[in-house]
Design a protein around this motif. Structure first.
Motif, PDB file in Angstrom:
ATOM      1  N   GLN A  22       0.836  -1.205   0.000  1.00  0.00           N
ATOM      2  CA  GLN A  22       0.000   0.000   0.000  1.00  0.00           C
ATOM      3  C   GLN A  22       0.868   1.252   0.000  1.00  0.00           C
ATOM      4  OE1 GLN A  22      -2.822   1.445   3.368  1.00  0.00           O
ATOM      5  NE2 GLN A  22      -4.128   0.659   1.745  1.00  0.00           N
ATOM      6  N   ARG A  23       0.421   2.245  -0.774  1.00  0.00           N
ATOM      7  CA  ARG A  23       1.118   3.517  -0.850  1.00  0.00           C
ATOM      8  C   ARG A  23       0.267   4.584  -0.176  1.00  0.00           C
ATOM      9  NH1 ARG A  23       5.086   2.422  -4.737  1.00  0.00           N
ATOM     10  NH2 ARG A  23       5.281   0.153  -4.713  1.00  0.00           N
ATOM     11  N   ILE A  24       0.908   5.434   0.590  1.00  0.00           N
ATOM     12  CA  ILE A  24       0.213   6.527   1.263  1.00  0.00           C
ATOM     13  C   ILE A  24       0.432   7.817   0.476  1.00  0.00           C
ATOM     14  CG2 ILE A  24       0.156   7.995   3.318  1.00  0.00           C
ATOM     15  CD1 ILE A  24      -1.195   5.300   3.728  1.00  0.00           C
ATOM     16  N   TRP A  25      -0.675   8.468   0.121  1.00  0.00           N
ATOM     17  CA  TRP A  25      -0.655   9.798  -0.462  1.00  0.00           C
ATOM     18  C   TRP A  25      -1.193  10.768   0.581  1.00  0.00           C
ATOM     19  CZ3 TRP A  25      -2.855   9.374  -6.170  1.00  0.00           C
ATOM     20  CH2 TRP A  25      -2.016   8.527  -6.913  1.00  0.00           C
ATOM     21  N   LEU A  26      -0.836  12.021   0.431  1.00  0.00           N
ATOM     22  CA  LEU A  26      -1.285  13.051   1.363  1.00  0.00           C
ATOM     23  C   LEU A  26      -2.468  13.801   0.770  1.00  0.00           C
ATOM     24  CD1 LEU A  26      -0.714  14.595   4.035  1.00  0.00           C
ATOM     25  CD2 LEU A  26       0.700  16.174   2.667  1.00  0.00           C
ATOM     26  N   ASP A  27      -3.563  13.847   1.521  1.00  0.00           N
ATOM     27  CA  ASP A  27      -4.757  14.561   1.073  1.00  0.00           C
ATOM     28  C   ASP A  27      -4.727  15.978   1.631  1.00  0.00           C
ATOM     29  OD1 ASP A  27      -7.194  14.872  -0.254  1.00  0.00           O
ATOM     30  OD2 ASP A  27      -8.355  14.254   1.494  1.00  0.00           O
ATOM     31  N   PHE A  28      -3.767  16.734   1.144  1.00  0.00           N
ATOM     32  CA  PHE A  28      -3.574  18.098   1.644  1.00  0.00           C
ATOM     33  C   PHE A  28      -2.544  18.792   0.761  1.00  0.00           C
ATOM     34  CE2 PHE A  28      -1.155  21.094   4.369  1.00  0.00           C
ATOM     35  CZ  PHE A  28      -2.191  21.970   4.682  1.00  0.00           C
ATOM     36  N   LEU A  29      -2.715  20.086   0.579  1.00  0.00           N
ATOM     37  CA  LEU A  29      -1.730  20.869  -0.165  1.00  0.00           C
ATOM     38  C   LEU A  29      -1.915  22.342   0.154  1.00  0.00           C
ATOM     39  CD1 LEU A  29       0.410  21.288  -2.402  1.00  0.00           C
ATOM     40  CD2 LEU A  29      -1.441  21.236  -4.076  1.00  0.00           C
ATOM     41  N   ASP A  30      -0.821  22.996   0.511  1.00  0.00           N
ATOM     42  CA  ASP A  30      -0.813  24.450   0.502  1.00  0.00           C
ATOM     43  C   ASP A  30       0.600  24.909   0.199  1.00  0.00           C
ATOM     44  OD1 ASP A  30       0.663  24.519   2.907  1.00  0.00           O
ATOM     45  OD2 ASP A  30      -1.067  24.992   4.141  1.00  0.00           O
ATOM     46  N   ARG A  31       0.742  26.190  -0.086  1.00  0.00           N
ATOM     47  CA  ARG A  31       2.027  26.718  -0.550  1.00  0.00           C
ATOM     48  C   ARG A  31       3.096  26.628   0.531  1.00  0.00           C
ATOM     49  NH1 ARG A  31       1.569  31.309  -4.956  1.00  0.00           N
ATOM     50  NH2 ARG A  31       0.589  29.474  -5.890  1.00  0.00           N
ATOM     51  N   ASN A  32       2.711  26.855   1.772  1.00  0.00           N
ATOM     52  CA  ASN A  32       3.682  26.799   2.865  1.00  0.00           C
ATOM     53  C   ASN A  32       4.256  25.400   3.042  1.00  0.00           C
ATOM     54  OD1 ASN A  32       5.036  28.017   5.277  1.00  0.00           O
ATOM     55  ND2 ASN A  32       3.781  26.499   6.336  1.00  0.00           N
ATOM     56  N   LEU A  33       3.434  24.386   2.823  1.00  0.00           N
ATOM     57  CA  LEU A  33       3.899  23.005   2.935  1.00  0.00           C
ATOM     58  C   LEU A  33       5.083  22.759   2.002  1.00  0.00           C
ATOM     59  CD1 LEU A  33       3.047  20.135   4.180  1.00  0.00           C
ATOM     60  CD2 LEU A  33       2.001  19.732   1.950  1.00  0.00           C
ATOM     61  N   ILE A  34       5.013  23.340   0.813  1.00  0.00           N
ATOM     62  CA  ILE A  34       6.076  23.171  -0.179  1.00  0.00           C
ATOM     63  C   ILE A  34       7.268  24.062   0.156  1.00  0.00           C
ATOM     64  CG2 ILE A  34       6.650  23.398  -2.630  1.00  0.00           C
ATOM     65  CD1 ILE A  34       3.615  22.963  -3.180  1.00  0.00           C
ATOM     66  N   ARG A  35       7.008  25.356   0.407  1.00  0.00           N
ATOM     67  CA  ARG A  35       8.092  26.320   0.633  1.00  0.00           C
ATOM     68  C   ARG A  35       8.899  26.021   1.892  1.00  0.00           C
ATOM     69  NH1 ARG A  35       5.011  32.084  -0.553  1.00  0.00           N
ATOM     70  NH2 ARG A  35       5.139  32.065  -2.836  1.00  0.00           N
ATOM     71  N   SER A  36       8.242  25.511   2.915  1.00  0.00           N
ATOM     72  CA  SER A  36       8.905  25.276   4.201  1.00  0.00           C
ATOM     73  C   SER A  36       9.809  24.056   4.193  1.00  0.00           C
ATOM     74  CB  SER A  36       7.846  25.095   5.303  1.00  0.00           C
ATOM     75  OG  SER A  36       7.107  23.899   5.080  1.00  0.00           O
ATOM     76  N   GLY A  37       9.690  23.225   3.161  1.00  0.00           N
ATOM     77  CA  GLY A  37      10.446  21.990   3.117  1.00  0.00           C
ATOM     78  C   GLY A  37       9.739  20.831   3.794  1.00  0.00           C
ATOM     79  N   GLN A  38       8.526  21.095   4.331  1.00  0.00           N
ATOM     80  CA  GLN A  38       7.810  20.033   5.045  1.00  0.00           C
ATOM     81  C   GLN A  38       7.390  18.900   4.116  1.00  0.00           C
ATOM     82  OE1 GLN A  38       4.267  21.335   7.112  1.00  0.00           O
ATOM     83  NE2 GLN A  38       4.048  19.416   8.247  1.00  0.00           N
ATOM     84  N   LEU A  39       6.962  19.232   2.899  1.00  0.00           N
ATOM     85  CA  LEU A  39       6.555  18.176   1.969  1.00  0.00           C
ATOM     86  C   LEU A  39       7.752  17.295   1.621  1.00  0.00           C
ATOM     87  CD1 LEU A  39       4.536  16.741   0.199  1.00  0.00           C
ATOM     88  CD2 LEU A  39       4.907  18.471  -1.575  1.00  0.00           C
ATOM     89  N   LYS A  40       8.889  17.907   1.369  1.00  0.00           N
ATOM     90  CA  LYS A  40      10.108  17.133   1.075  1.00  0.00           C
ATOM     91  C   LYS A  40      10.430  16.193   2.229  1.00  0.00           C
ATOM     92  CE  LYS A  40      14.838  17.845  -0.641  1.00  0.00           C
ATOM     93  NZ  LYS A  40      15.643  17.153   0.390  1.00  0.00           N
ATOM     94  N   LYS A  41      10.257  16.675   3.460  1.00  0.00           N
ATOM     95  CA  LYS A  41      10.513  15.858   4.643  1.00  0.00           C
ATOM     96  C   LYS A  41       9.526  14.695   4.731  1.00  0.00           C
ATOM     97  CE  LYS A  41      11.121  16.300   9.664  1.00  0.00           C
ATOM     98  NZ  LYS A  41      11.049  17.229  10.824  1.00  0.00           N
ATOM     99  N   LEU A  42       8.258  14.953   4.414  1.00  0.00           N
ATOM    100  CA  LEU A  42       7.253  13.885   4.440  1.00  0.00           C
ATOM    101  C   LEU A  42       7.575  12.807   3.404  1.00  0.00           C
ATOM    102  CD1 LEU A  42       4.012  16.045   4.753  1.00  0.00           C
ATOM    103  CD2 LEU A  42       4.881  14.472   6.483  1.00  0.00           C
ATOM    104  N   ILE A  43       8.069  13.223   2.264  1.00  0.00           N
ATOM    105  CA  ILE A  43       8.446  12.269   1.221  1.00  0.00           C
ATOM    106  C   ILE A  43       9.629  11.420   1.680  1.00  0.00           C
ATOM    107  CG2 ILE A  43       9.412  12.065  -1.112  1.00  0.00           C
ATOM    108  CD1 ILE A  43       7.808  14.642  -1.811  1.00  0.00           C
ATOM    109  N   GLU A  44      10.623  12.077   2.256  1.00  0.00           N
ATOM    110  CA  GLU A  44      11.855  11.372   2.623  1.00  0.00           C
ATOM    111  C   GLU A  44      11.702  10.538   3.895  1.00  0.00           C
ATOM    112  OE1 GLU A  44      14.629  14.562   2.886  1.00  0.00           O
ATOM    113  OE2 GLU A  44      14.920  14.697   0.702  1.00  0.00           O
ATOM    114  N   GLU A  45      11.039  11.086   4.910  1.00  0.00           N
ATOM    115  CA  GLU A  45      10.995  10.418   6.211  1.00  0.00           C
ATOM    116  C   GLU A  45       9.796   9.492   6.379  1.00  0.00           C
ATOM    117  OE1 GLU A  45      11.479  13.166   9.418  1.00  0.00           O
ATOM    118  OE2 GLU A  45      13.361  13.989   8.603  1.00  0.00           O
ATOM    119  N   ASP A  46       8.635   9.900   5.827  1.00  0.00           N
ATOM    120  CA  ASP A  46       7.429   9.077   5.978  1.00  0.00           C
ATOM    121  C   ASP A  46       7.144   8.213   4.759  1.00  0.00           C
ATOM    122  OD1 ASP A  46       6.227   9.844   8.617  1.00  0.00           O
ATOM    123  OD2 ASP A  46       6.301  11.827   7.728  1.00  0.00           O
TER     124      ASP A  46
END
Length: 364
Positions: A14-38
């Motif tokens: 099973q693959r987990i996708w995130l049901d959420f998006l905003d500009r801060n998530l991308i700019r802050s590096g949080q999305l990159k962290k979710l991809i790499e760590e989770d």
């Protein structure tokens, strides 16, 4: 160090996708962290998500000001805002996309087009071309009008995420639209090996509607069971359709199965565990798109194990019992479809108003 529980789900297919998006998530590096760590492997968006992102922050104000000088149409401004976010998110997921069949980011056509086949096709193709990313999916609702649009856009070579899917009968029609779209493309000699699609079942809304009816009918023990039973039945349909001779012919030409995706998986009834719709539906070749709160909850106290094909007899009995007590699942699915469209129309209109309010002082 303890293994990340979100990442562990990949061990069960099973693959987990995130049901959420905003500009801060991308700019802050949080999305990159979710991809790499989770190990988050994709992302979905919808009008409600964008409405909250745009109206509750000033992250979009500068671009709204720039676009206001070019566009008078608030919808055109919204889609340019959305496309910017979708492109940036898709670029972050592109390394995953380059390796396997994941890494997709979804953008939805206007909910006001839910009953407009030609309008849906036109906008879907326009958005696909403007986003210009191979790892993007255009979301089209599984309405009657949407089915024809799904077939046509698949035949045009678009990746499609079928949304607002509530019923098993309609799911059969969705798989038919996908296969027919691929066959239409083959018939004119075009390749099909790059086309991806998912069929998104909305789950918690089923239980929210049915559970009070079960209480009234004296069947409280069935509360919280119907959506999961439907999902388990849907997975059996998936296995049948995508192991059929018809699909095998397409697969020989490179076609990918249209995976099932569990959506609306945040728990809305506080009496249920907050990981309910994740735990029960872990299985091979599936996707679960989950809101941030559910992702954090599962990371903290999830119990990864393959359960999607457990208790299939119980799932069948649950659906049979519904018939015996006079609950028609087709009628429930139709009602949920209508309500789902309205639940997206309202925030969509609100976000257009938010853009109008934000651009007003800029162009005054």
């Amino acid at each position: 160090m303890e293994t990340n529980k979100i990442k562990q789900l990949q061990e069960f297919g099973q693959r987990i996708w995130l049901d959420f998006l905003d500009r801060n998530l991308i700019r802050s590096g949080q999305l990159k962290k979710l991809i790499e760590e989770d190990g988050v492997r994709g992302m979905t968006s919808n009008p409600a998500i964008f409405e909250k992102a745009i109206s509750s922050s000033n992250d979009y104000d500068q671009q709204i000001g720039q676009l206001a000088a070019i566009h008078q149409d608030n919808e055109a401004i919204f889609y340019q805002l959305a496309i910017t976010d979708i492109q940036n998110a898709a670029d972050l997921f592109n390394p995953i996309f380059a390796r396997d069949e994941d890494g997709y980011v979804s953008l939805e056509v206007s909910p006001h087009l839910a009953h407009d086949t030609n309008g849906t096709i036109k906008q879907a193709v326009e958005l696909w071309r403007k986003v210009d990313r191979k790892n993007v999916m255009i979301k089209i609702p599984a309405t009657t009008a949407g089915l024809s649009a799904i077939r046509r856009t698949i035949s045009e070579g678009l990746n499609i995420n079928i949304t607002l899917l509530f019923g098993l009968d309609r799911y059969e029609e969705v798989t038919e639209a996908y296969l027919s779209g691929l066959e239409d493309r083959v018939a004119v000699g075009l390749p099909i090996d790059h086309i991806a699609s998912v069929a998104s079942f909305f789950l918690s809304r089923i239980d929210v509607l049915i559970d009070p009816i079960l209480e009234e009918k004296g069947e409280p023990q069935m509360k919280g069971e119907v959506a999961i039973a439907c999902a388990k039945q849907a997975y059996q349909i998936y296995k049948r359709v995508f192991s059929s001779d018809r699909f095998m012919k397409l697969q020989a030409m490179g076609a990918m199965p249209q995976r099932v995706l569990w959506a609306s998986t945040g728990t809305k009834d506080p009496s249920f565990p907050d990981t309910k719709y994740v735990e029960a539906l872990i299985g091979p070749e599936t996707i679960n798109t989950i809101p941030m709160e559910t992702l954090k909850a599962y990371r903290d106290h999830g119990h990864p194990a393959s359960r999607l094909e457990h208790d299939l007899d119980k799932a069948d009995q649950t659906l049979q019992q519904l018939k015996l007590i006079g609950i028609n699942l087709q009628n429930i699915a139709s009602q949920l479809e209508d309500e789902g469209i309205e639940k997206f129309n309202k925030p969509y209109d609100q976000l257009l108003k938010a853009i109008e309010d934000k651009k007003g002082p800029v162009i005054a």
